[in-house]
Design an enzyme around this catalytic site. Structure first.
Site, PDB file in Angstrom:
ATOM      1  CE  LYS A   1      -4.707  -1.616   1.464  1.00 28.00           C
ATOM      2  NZ  LYS A   1      -5.709  -1.574   2.510  1.00 28.00           N
TER       3      LYS A   1
ATOM      4  CE  LYS B   1      -4.535  -8.694  -1.591  1.00 27.31           C
ATOM      5  NZ  LYS B   1      -4.973  -8.513  -1.062  1.00 27.31           N
TER       6      LYS B   1
ATOM      7  CE  LYS C   1     -10.610  -1.219  -2.682  1.00 26.30           C
ATOM      8  NZ  LYS C   1      -9.292  -2.285  -1.733  1.00 26.30           N
TER       9      LYS C   1
END
Ligand code: TYM
Length: 326
Positions: A108, A190, A193
């Site tokens: 992130k 993976k 969204k």
């Protein structure tokens, strides 16, 4: 049992197969707590109105996925202030080095390089608080959250070592199929969204779901048959694991079922199975979402029950570390 999902995006097949689908099944054996991890989402900037809407949609979807509010405590994380309170305390028992090693933080931080804030870094201490407040035996999560649950165990053990047995040390509970649902158009990443073309959302229209499955990347091997071989055929293996998770069929049965079929026949059949599996969930979630008074009654009584359990642990922690009782 306890688990949570961030309402930072619409729920997708990875969240469902990796997490929610396994939650309802043990409600008779365990005292179960499931929440919307809204405090976690603000480690990345959110549009306030969207966050509010998605939190309620997520609750409606939890119920539609089979989490009966009579048998499971369903609540919104920010409605139970004990999470933030214990989160601060556990920050003081979690090491800088440990936090620096977290894969989710590294990913992130790279993705949001302009906003690498303190909350993003200490996120796992808040997650440890979410878990340890409820003294769960099991934390059902997908594979990507295993590292955070392991850190939680380390923090609990460190705390218990200093103060005696305050926290139960929980186990991650990871499903056999569905723990790592991969993107349909990039089977080495993976499903998430952030890559919407490879991601199937629970509330998505059937025709959109079918389009994504038809376009799913399969493998360029010469054999072109449906066989479970994650190393050499990751695209096909991903579709097989999705098909297995929604139909309950073993890989051997799936190989037999599609013997002689090419990928062109296999992909839409997986799409159909997913659409049929999600249909009742989508219909029920829309119905529940329209009943705002019902949703409010669920999250209010959930927060009350959750606070009762969480505050018991928090009081014990305050006492152990030397804070004066209120
Ligand atoms: P989150 O919100 O990213 O994901 C929620 C759950 O969905 C699982 N998951 C997947 N499983 C299989 N395949 C995928 N492609 C996939 N994508 C997501 C995740 O493993 C997770 O179980 N930090 C947590 C939320 C959280 C939490 C907690 C979880 C906050 N506090 C306490 C458990 C206990 C998170 O970001 O999950």
């Amino acid at each position: 049992m306890l688990s949570g999902i961030q309402p930072s995006g619409d729920l997708h097949l990875g969240n469902y197969l990796g997490a929610i689908k396994n939650w309802g099944s043990r409600a008779e054996e365990f005292d179960c707590y499931y929440f919307m991890a809204d405090l976690h989402t603000i480690t990345v900037r959110q549009v306030p109105a969207d966050l509010r809407r998605r939190t309620l949609e997520q609750l409606a979807q939890y119920i539609a996925c089979g989490l009966d509010p009579e048998k499971n405590t369903l609540f919104i994380q920010s409605h139970v202030p004990a999470h933030a309170e214990l989160g601060w305390i556990l920050n003081c028992y979690t090491m800088f080095g440990e936090l620096s090693r977290m894969t989710q933080f590294k990913d992130k931080a790279a993705k949001h390089a302009d906003n690498v804030n303190g909350g993003l870094f200490t996120y796992p201490s808040l997650m440890a608080a979410d878990i340890l407040l409820y003294q769960p035996d099991l934390v059902p999560v997908g594979h990507d959250q295993k590292q955070h649950v392991e850190l939680t165990r380390n923090v609990a053990q460190r705390f218990n070592h200093i103060y005696g047995d305050v926290f139960k040390v929980p186990e991650p509970y990871i499903p056999e199929t569905g723990a790592r649902v991969m993107s349909l158009n990039a089977p080495d990443s993976k499903m998430s969204k952030s890559m919407p073309e490879g991601c199937v959302f629970l509330m998505e229209k059937p025709e959109d779901i079918q389009r994504k499955f038809k376009r799913a990347i399969t493998d360029s091997d010469t054999e072109r048959c449906v066989r479970y071989d994650p190393e050499h055929k990751p695209g096909v293996a991903n579709l097989m694991s999705i098909y297995s998770a929604v139909t309950g069929e073993s890989y051997e049965r799936i190989e037999a079922e599609f013997d002689g079929c090419g990928y062109g026949q296999f992909k839409p059949r997986v799409g159909e199975a997913v659409i049929e599996h999600l249909r009742p969930i989508r219909e029920e979630a829309s119905r529940i979402l329209a009943d705002k008074a019902y949703l409010e009654s669920v999250y209010k009584s959930g927060a009350e029950k959750a606070s009762y359990t969480a505050n018991k642990t928090l009081r014990k922690v305050y006492k152990k570390i030397g804070l004066v009782a209120r």
